[in-house]
Each structure stands twice: as C-alpha cells, then as structure tokens.
Scaffold this motif. Structure first.
Motif, mmCIF file in Angstrom:
data_model
loop_
_atom_site.group_PDB
_atom_site.id
_atom_site.type_symbol
_atom_site.label_atom_id
_atom_site.label_comp_id
_atom_site.label_asym_id
_atom_site.label_seq_id
_atom_site.Cartn_x
_atom_site.Cartn_y
_atom_site.Cartn_z
ATOM 1 N N ASP A 1 -144.601 18.761 125.781
ATOM 2 C CA ASP A 1 -143.781 19.247 126.885
ATOM 3 C C ASP A 1 -142.607 18.303 127.104
ATOM 4 O OD1 ASP A 1 -142.875 20.714 128.990
ATOM 5 O OD2 ASP A 1 -144.445 20.103 130.398
ATOM 6 N N TYR A 2 -141.475 18.835 127.526
ATOM 7 C CA TYR A 2 -140.305 17.989 127.777
ATOM 8 C C TYR A 2 -139.339 18.696 128.721
ATOM 9 C CZ TYR A 2 -138.039 21.046 124.341
ATOM 10 O OH TYR A 2 -137.538 22.142 123.675
ATOM 11 N N TYR A 3 -138.409 17.923 129.256
ATOM 12 C CA TYR A 3 -137.282 18.456 130.011
ATOM 13 C C TYR A 3 -136.026 18.282 129.164
ATOM 14 C CZ TYR A 3 -139.935 18.879 134.358
ATOM 15 O OH TYR A 3 -140.847 19.247 135.319
ATOM 16 N N GLN A 4 -135.092 19.223 129.325
ATOM 17 C CA GLN A 4 -133.861 19.175 128.534
ATOM 18 C C GLN A 4 -132.658 19.523 129.392
ATOM 19 O OE1 GLN A 4 -133.665 22.006 125.312
ATOM 20 N NE2 GLN A 4 -131.866 21.046 124.380
ATOM 21 N N VAL A 5 -131.582 18.749 129.218
ATOM 22 C CA VAL A 5 -130.279 19.064 129.802
ATOM 23 C C VAL A 5 -129.268 19.130 128.663
ATOM 24 C CG1 VAL A 5 -128.405 18.300 131.310
ATOM 25 C CG2 VAL A 5 -130.784 17.957 132.009
ATOM 26 N N LEU A 6 -128.586 20.255 128.549
ATOM 27 C CA LEU A 6 -127.583 20.444 127.502
ATOM 28 C C LEU A 6 -126.277 20.903 128.139
ATOM 29 C CD1 LEU A 6 -126.641 20.826 124.512
ATOM 30 C CD2 LEU A 6 -127.535 23.162 124.677
ATOM 31 N N VAL A 7 -125.184 20.184 127.823
ATOM 32 C CA VAL A 7 -123.835 20.565 128.257
ATOM 33 C C VAL A 7 -122.955 20.539 127.016
ATOM 34 C CG1 VAL A 7 -121.884 20.039 129.749
ATOM 35 C CG2 VAL A 7 -124.218 19.551 130.530
ATOM 36 N N GLU A 8 -122.355 21.676 126.683
ATOM 37 C CA GLU A 8 -121.587 21.753 125.431
ATOM 38 C C GLU A 8 -120.375 22.683 125.591
ATOM 39 O OE1 GLU A 8 -122.428 22.564 120.677
ATOM 40 O OE2 GLU A 8 -123.612 23.620 122.178
ATOM 41 N N PRO A 9 -119.266 22.189 126.142
ATOM 42 C CA PRO A 9 -118.039 22.991 126.196
ATOM 43 C C PRO A 9 -117.157 22.718 124.973
ATOM 44 C CG PRO A 9 -117.796 21.060 127.576
ATOM 45 C CD PRO A 9 -119.159 20.953 126.930
ATOM 46 N N ILE A 10 -116.521 23.773 124.458
ATOM 47 C CA ILE A 10 -115.607 23.654 123.322
ATOM 48 C C ILE A 10 -114.322 24.394 123.668
ATOM 49 C CG2 ILE A 10 -115.234 24.156 120.884
ATOM 50 C CD1 ILE A 10 -118.226 24.006 120.458
ATOM 51 N N PHE A 11 -113.182 23.751 123.433
ATOM 52 C CA PHE A 11 -111.873 24.316 123.746
ATOM 53 C C PHE A 11 -111.130 24.571 122.440
ATOM 54 C CE2 PHE A 11 -113.372 21.590 127.095
ATOM 55 C CZ PHE A 11 -113.138 22.306 128.250
ATOM 56 N N LEU A 12 -110.720 25.836 122.221
ATOM 57 C CA LEU A 12 -110.099 26.213 120.954
ATOM 58 C C LEU A 12 -108.764 26.898 121.184
ATOM 59 C CD1 LEU A 12 -113.485 27.431 120.502
ATOM 60 C CD2 LEU A 12 -112.635 26.502 118.362
ATOM 61 N N LYS A 13 -107.760 26.512 120.393
ATOM 62 C CA LYS A 13 -106.393 27.054 120.506
ATOM 63 C C LYS A 13 -106.135 28.037 119.380
ATOM 64 C CE LYS A 13 -101.989 26.886 121.964
ATOM 65 N NZ LYS A 13 -101.489 28.098 121.274
ATOM 66 N N GLN A 14 -105.536 29.174 119.719
ATOM 67 C CA GLN A 14 -105.162 30.143 118.691
ATOM 68 C C GLN A 14 -104.051 29.558 117.824
ATOM 69 O OE1 GLN A 14 -102.498 33.807 119.133
ATOM 70 N NE2 GLN A 14 -104.542 34.658 119.543
ATOM 71 N N LEU A 15 -104.281 29.536 116.511
ATOM 72 C CA LEU A 15 -103.315 28.955 115.576
ATOM 73 C C LEU A 15 -103.195 29.812 114.319
ATOM 74 C CD1 LEU A 15 -104.329 25.164 115.752
ATOM 75 C CD2 LEU A 15 -102.254 26.195 116.707
#
Length: 389
Positions: A153-167
């Motif tokens: 058993d475990y606890y998990q915190v995940l934060v994963e933002p990604i910023f992408l530009k049209q090219l």
C-alpha cells in the motif's frame, strides 16, 4: 478457478442487462436526466454573442469497475470549453476531475487535462493525481509467478503539466514541462517478497524532473476520435540535484491512428502503439507496468513489471445506426523487459476482448464503456467513462 470465472460472467451479464434496460428510457427522459447534471457557465453570454462556444460543466455520480479497484463510487466532473475568440478551427478543451472511493479501500482524485488556446497556438496538457492505492506485487521481470502475489500500500502525489507551442505545421506542437511524482507512507508485508528483494525505492521515492515533449495531434475529437493521428513523445531527466531521490531518465511514446475502414460508415478502427523506457537508478514505482484498463485489458495492472514496456492494440468500434449504442472488439500484445537486447517477439503476451458502448453526450461523442478483456490466463471486466484510447 471455474467458480471465479462464472462469478465474473454473472457480473458482466448484470452490467450488460443494466445497459440494455437503460434503452427502455425515452430519448427525452434521458436528455432530461443529462441536463439535470449539466451546467452552462456562459449561457447568458452565448445568448448575446452566438460566436461563443457554449461551455459545459457536467458533474454527476459515477460508478466504475476494474480488477485493480473493484467497484468505485464517487463524483465525476468534466469542464468542456473554448477560450473567447476560438472558432471551429479550435478543438474543445477538456478538463475532467474525478473523486472516487473503491471497495478495495482506495481513494483516488485525478484529472488528465488537455487545453487548447485560441486557434490552437498552444496546448497545455498533463496529469494531476492524489491517491492511496493498495497494489498487488509479483516480483520484477516478465517471468514473475502468480503464486508470489502479495499486497502493498502507498500514497501518491503526481503533478505533471506540459506546455506545447504550435510550430511548423497545423497539428505539430513542441514544448516542455516538469513532473513531480512522490510515493510515500508505503506499507509492505514484513516477510514478503518486496521486503526481501528491496528494489530501488521500494519503500518510497520522489521523482522531480524536466520533460521535453513533442505532440502531433490531428484527431477530430479528443474524447472519441473518428479520424486522425496522435503521437506524443516525452523524455524526462530526473536527478538528486533537483530534489529526486534517484538519478534516472524516462522516455515514453504513444502513437495512435483512427480511421473508418468502411466508406460512408461511422465505424472506426483505432490502433495504438505504446512505449515506456527507463534507464539509470530507476525507483521501483517508475518501472513500466504491464496491463491496465487502457492497454492490455485482461491483465491486472502491474502483473508484470520491468524497466521497459512495448505494447500495441487495435480496436474496432461499431455504432448501431443513429442510436446511442455501440460495440467494440479489441486485440493486443505486449511485453516488459530489462533492456533492448531482451526483447523478443516470441515472448509477447496477447489479449483480446469485446465491449459495449452507450453515448451519454452526442455532441462530444462521450461514451460509457463496458469491456471484458482476456489475457493468456486471466480475464477482467472494466466499467468506466470515455474510450480506452
């Protein structure tokens, strides 16, 4: 084992009958129920300016089922919107949020979002997750044994933002982001295999890294594509210098194609290839997991665990005329392995299955899905919202 199979079969029949019974609802009755759970934050503004997109905030009780969670109950919300100034060239942004408690005593708060700015000049995507999650462990490697099964058993915190530009071209986006993934409050069996073998980070880990990302996304619909390509490639570098407990790197790719194999038909053939490759001092909870409710259905998530995963699946999606009902059939194959030299096609494990669909939102083509997946020596049922991929 035979009794276990028939219990699952009975559950599948029960869920199937529930879906069929819902067909008896009149179309207007179903629309009234859906509207009860739907809010329109900018309705007044749209009445004054018809060029605006009518944003929807849908919040309702949800029921889900998977072998990893058993039945889950909670609340699901989805915010569908476009920024002011966006026309038909901009796809609908999707910000979902679900809060569930399961019969396996798991608490899960999750959002996997994809936001398009005006004219899709930028895409902001990512994942937010907090959960406590009992999981089964069988050992590391493709040859782990079923009889070694144990729970941790475990606890998990995940934060994963990604910023992408049209090219360069209409559907190509390039950018970067960061990923924070912490595993803590781990509880394991004192005399179990996990405590005896003690793989890296078995009792908790923290991964903080910078991700480079490339996205090509020409899907006509984010929630349920009928045509287009999707390719996401990410590479993350994690190090103690920026707060990680281990030094390693992680590369992932997700390639999909959607098309209609029959001209003038609403049927869709969806194909996906998925890869997960890790190197360095990789903590246990960053290894690749074989099986889930999205890929290799029919195997428990994490039935096999190792550094790398390569998997593929194909799914035929059938719509029954203009009704809300549909059905799917799917097949797939994959394997986990420690290094590229270890990968062999003869080691692939296969899965197959079928499922039902009920469209709760015709405009956004959002489905409730009920799948029954079969592995080489296991079979599981999945109930949820939106397609597997």
């Amino acid at each position: 084992m035979l009794l276990h199979f028939f219990k699952k079969q009975s559950l599948f029949i029960f869920l199937l009958l529930s879906v069929i019974c819902s067909h008896q609802l009149k179309a207007q009755d179903f629309k009234d129920v859906k509207e009860f759970f739907t809010f329109y934050p900018n309705r007044k503004a749209v009445q004054k300016d018809s060029t605006l997109y009518l944003a929807k905030f849908i919040a309702a009780p949800v029921v889900s089922y998977s072998p990893e969670t058993n039945f889950g109950f909670g609340t699901g919300a989805k915010y569908l919107f476009k920024f002011k100034g966006s026309g038909p060239e901009t796809r609908v942004s999707n910000m979902p949020l679900s809060l569930r408690y399961t019969l396996n005593n798991q608490f899960i708060l999750y959002s996997g979002f994809e936001i398009f700015t005006n004219q899709e000049k930028w895409v902001i995507e990512g994942n937010l997750l907090f959960r406590n999650y009992p999981r089964l462990y069988y050992g590391i490697g493709r040859d782990s044994k079923k009889e070694d099964e144990e729970e941790y058993d475990y606890y998990q915190v995940l934060v994963e933002p990604i910023f992408l530009k049209q090219l360069f071209t209409r559907y190509l986006f390039i950018g970067a982001g960061f990923r924070y993934n912490q595993i803590f409050n781990t509880r394991i069996e004192e005399d179990g295999l996990l405590n005896i073998t003690k793989p890296n980070g078995f009792d908790g880990s923290r991964a903080i890294g910078i991700e480079a990302a490339t996205l090509y996304d020409s899907r006509n619909n984010v929630l349920n594509a009928q045509k287009g390509w999707y390719l996401e490639f990410t590479h993350g570098e994690y190090g103690e210098a920026i707060g990680s407990t281990h030094n390693f790197n992680l590369t992932k790719f997700d390639l999909r194609h959607y098309f209609s194999p029959i001209p003038n038909s609403k049927d869709v053939l969806a194909i996906q290839t998925l890869g997960h490759f890790s190197r360095g001092d990789v903590p246990f909870n960053e290894l690749a997991l074989f099986g889930s409710n999205q890929i290799l259905r029919g195997y428990r998530e994490g039935r096999f665990v190792d550094r790398d995963l390569l998997a593929a699946q194909a799914e035929y999606r059938k719509r029954f005329g203009e009704s809300r009902f549909g059905a799917v059939a799917f097949v797939g194959a994959g394997d986990v392995y420690n290094s590229v030299d270890d990968f062999q096609f003869k080691n692939l494990r296969y899965n197959f299955g079928a499922g039902l669909r009920f469209m709760v939102d015709r405009l956004e083509k959002l489905n409730i899905r009920l799948d029954w997946g079969f592995g080489q020596s296991s079979n599981y049922i999945y109930l949820g919202i939106a397609e597997a991929f």
